[in-house]
Design a protein around this motif. Structure first.
Motif, PDB file in Angstrom:
ATOM      1  N   ARG A  39       0.829  -1.221   0.000  1.00 39.04           N
ATOM      2  CA  ARG A  39       0.000   0.000   0.000  1.00 39.04           C
ATOM      3  C   ARG A  39       0.856   1.262   0.000  1.00 39.04           C
ATOM      4  N   GLU A  40       2.059   1.138   0.536  1.00 35.55           N
ATOM      5  CA  GLU A  40       2.953   2.294   0.636  1.00 35.55           C
ATOM      6  C   GLU A  40       3.663   2.614  -0.676  1.00 35.55           C
ATOM      7  N   ALA A  41       3.593   1.723  -1.659  1.00 39.43           N
ATOM      8  CA  ALA A  41       4.292   1.930  -2.927  1.00 39.43           C
ATOM      9  C   ALA A  41       3.422   1.443  -4.079  1.00 39.43           C
ATOM     10  N   ASP A  42       3.760   1.840  -5.297  1.00 45.95           N
ATOM     11  CA  ASP A  42       3.031   1.345  -6.468  1.00 45.95           C
ATOM     12  C   ASP A  42       3.234  -0.154  -6.624  1.00 45.95           C
ATOM     13  N   ARG A  43       4.458  -0.586  -6.417  1.00 44.70           N
ATOM     14  CA  ARG A  43       4.778  -2.005  -6.429  1.00 44.70           C
ATOM     15  C   ARG A  43       6.010  -2.221  -5.568  1.00 44.70           C
ATOM     16  N   VAL A  44       6.121  -3.428  -5.042  1.00 47.27           N
ATOM     17  CA  VAL A  44       7.213  -3.728  -4.129  1.00 47.27           C
ATOM     18  C   VAL A  44       7.904  -5.013  -4.593  1.00 47.27           C
ATOM     19  N   GLU A  45       9.208  -5.061  -4.455  1.00 45.00           N
ATOM     20  CA  GLU A  45       9.993  -6.196  -4.915  1.00 45.00           C
ATOM     21  C   GLU A  45      10.010  -7.302  -3.862  1.00 45.00           C
ATOM     22  N   SER A  61       6.330 -16.761  -0.457  1.00 47.89           N
ATOM     23  CA  SER A  61       5.672 -17.239  -1.680  1.00 47.89           C
ATOM     24  C   SER A  61       4.299 -17.810  -1.396  1.00 47.89           C
ATOM     25  N   ARG A  62       4.186 -18.574  -0.324  1.00 52.04           N
ATOM     26  CA  ARG A  62       2.898 -19.176   0.028  1.00 52.04           C
ATOM     27  C   ARG A  62       1.853 -18.117   0.368  1.00 52.04           C
ATOM     28  N   HIS A  63       2.259 -17.112   1.140  1.00 49.67           N
ATOM     29  CA  HIS A  63       1.322 -16.043   1.499  1.00 49.67           C
ATOM     30  C   HIS A  63       0.948 -15.201   0.280  1.00 49.67           C
ATOM     31  N   LEU A  64       1.904 -14.968  -0.604  1.00 49.37           N
ATOM     32  CA  LEU A  64       1.603 -14.226  -1.829  1.00 49.37           C
ATOM     33  C   LEU A  64       0.607 -14.989  -2.697  1.00 49.37           C
ATOM     34  N   LYS A  65       0.747 -16.305  -2.739  1.00 48.88           N
ATOM     35  CA  LYS A  65      -0.184 -17.112  -3.527  1.00 48.88           C
ATOM     36  C   LYS A  65      -1.604 -16.975  -2.989  1.00 48.88           C
ATOM     37  N   THR A  74      -1.428  -8.430  -7.303  1.00 46.90           N
ATOM     38  CA  THR A  74      -0.976  -8.983  -8.576  1.00 46.90           C
ATOM     39  C   THR A  74       0.528  -9.205  -8.461  1.00 46.90           C
ATOM     40  N   ILE A  75       1.003 -10.218  -9.164  1.00 48.93           N
ATOM     41  CA  ILE A  75       2.419 -10.557  -9.141  1.00 48.93           C
ATOM     42  C   ILE A  75       2.946 -10.465 -10.560  1.00 48.93           C
ATOM     43  N   GLU A  76       4.027  -9.727 -10.710  1.00 50.68           N
ATOM     44  CA  GLU A  76       4.635  -9.506 -12.025  1.00 50.68           C
ATOM     45  C   GLU A  76       6.076  -9.991 -11.966  1.00 50.68           C
ATOM     46  N   LYS A  77       6.435 -10.844 -12.906  1.00 52.93           N
ATOM     47  CA  LYS A  77       7.809 -11.345 -12.974  1.00 52.93           C
ATOM     48  C   LYS A  77       8.501 -10.687 -14.160  1.00 52.93           C
ATOM     49  N   GLY A  78       9.768 -10.379 -13.969  1.00 54.93           N
ATOM     50  CA  GLY A  78      10.537  -9.742 -15.030  1.00 54.93           C
ATOM     51  C   GLY A  78      12.004  -9.712 -14.669  1.00 54.93           C
ATOM     52  N   TYR A  79      12.707  -8.794 -15.290  1.00 54.33           N
ATOM     53  CA  TYR A  79      14.139  -8.683 -15.053  1.00 54.33           C
ATOM     54  C   TYR A  79      14.506  -7.241 -14.748  1.00 54.33           C
ATOM     55  N   GLY A  81      17.892  -5.570 -15.244  1.00 53.15           N
ATOM     56  CA  GLY A  81      19.176  -5.950 -15.825  1.00 53.15           C
ATOM     57  C   GLY A  81      19.090  -7.419 -16.190  1.00 53.15           C
ATOM     58  N   ARG A  82      20.045  -8.198 -15.725  1.00 53.59           N
ATOM     59  CA  ARG A  82      20.040  -9.642 -16.001  1.00 53.59           C
ATOM     60  C   ARG A  82      19.453 -10.458 -14.852  1.00 53.59           C
ATOM     61  N   ARG A  83      19.068  -9.791 -13.795  1.00 52.77           N
ATOM     62  CA  ARG A  83      18.573 -10.501 -12.614  1.00 52.77           C
ATOM     63  C   ARG A  83      17.050 -10.625 -12.639  1.00 52.77           C
ATOM     64  N   PRO A  84      16.572 -11.840 -12.438  1.00 54.68           N
ATOM     65  CA  PRO A  84      15.119 -12.008 -12.385  1.00 54.68           C
ATOM     66  C   PRO A  84      14.546 -11.337 -11.135  1.00 54.68           C
ATOM     67  N   ARG A  85      13.387 -10.740 -11.297  1.00 57.48           N
ATOM     68  CA  ARG A  85      12.738 -10.042 -10.183  1.00 57.48           C
ATOM     69  C   ARG A  85      11.249 -10.385 -10.175  1.00 57.48           C
ATOM     70  N   THR A  86      10.671 -10.262  -8.986  1.00 57.70           N
ATOM     71  CA  THR A  86       9.232 -10.435  -8.807  1.00 57.70           C
ATOM     72  C   THR A  86       8.726  -9.198  -8.088  1.00 57.70           C
ATOM     73  N   TRP A  87       7.710  -8.567  -8.681  1.00 56.41           N
ATOM     74  CA  TRP A  87       7.117  -7.371  -8.085  1.00 56.41           C
ATOM     75  C   TRP A  87       5.677  -7.666  -7.693  1.00 56.41           C
ATOM     76  N   ILE A  88       5.284  -7.090  -6.585  1.00 55.28           N
ATOM     77  CA  ILE A  88       3.945  -7.283  -6.057  1.00 55.28           C
ATOM     78  C   ILE A  88       3.245  -5.932  -6.017  1.00 55.28           C
ATOM     79  N   SER A  89       2.009  -5.908  -6.484  1.00 53.64           N
ATOM     80  CA  SER A  89       1.195  -4.688  -6.454  1.00 53.64           C
ATOM     81  C   SER A  89      -0.143  -4.995  -5.794  1.00 53.64           C
ATOM     82  N   LEU A  90      -0.655  -4.021  -5.093  1.00 51.44           N
ATOM     83  CA  LEU A  90      -1.959  -4.121  -4.458  1.00 51.44           C
ATOM     84  C   LEU A  90      -3.034  -3.861  -5.511  1.00 51.44           C
ATOM     85  N   THR A  91      -4.057  -4.683  -5.550  1.00 49.28           N
ATOM     86  CA  THR A  91      -5.185  -4.437  -6.451  1.00 49.28           C
ATOM     87  C   THR A  91      -6.163  -3.479  -5.766  1.00 49.28           C
TER      88      THR A  91
END
Length: 115
Positions: A39-45, A61-65, A74-79, A81-91
């Motif tokens: 809630r404090e950010a647009d999305r959090v890593e 991971s279990r709680h996010l599921k 919502t969960i967004e996966k991406g990169y 740079g070359r590092r994989p990242r997962t971002w979480i956003s509040l709907t």
């Protein structure tokens, strides 16, 4: 009002005990933490959440599921740079559920402080 009775009578109106408004999906400590940090950010890593909430990868991971399946994040996966990242956003539903939880907690505190 008796201790056994979950309904309080105030101003001639019956009111349920504030704990009845708590949502088990939201109220769990880690999930409440996820929602408040998001809630404090647009999305959090994912790594930031893990650090802030002091949980393991698997636990987070279990709680996010649970929250994602409930439509609260919502969960967004991406990169980055070359590092994989997962971002979480509040709907929008997640923001509404968090606000309802905070209202219930405020009502509970007010009830206890009113004594």
């Amino acid at each position: 009002m008796s201790v056994e009775d979950p309904i309080a009578v105030r101003d001639g109106h019956e009111e349920p005990h504030p704990t009845q408004a708590l949502d088990d999906t939201v109220h769990q400590r880690v999930r409440l933490g996820i929602l408040t940090v998001a809630r404090e950010a647009d999305r959090v890593e994912f790594g930031f959440l893990k650090q802030q909430l002091a949980v393991t990868d698997g636990n987070l991971s279990r709680h996010l599921k649970v929250l994602e399946e409930s439509g609260l994040v919502t969960i967004e996966k991406g990169y980055a740079g070359r590092r994989p990242r997962t971002w979480i956003s509040l709907t929008r539903e997640g923001a509404q559920a968090l606000e309802a939880e905070l209202r219930a907690l405020r009502a509970l505190v007010q009830r206890l402080e009113g004594r």
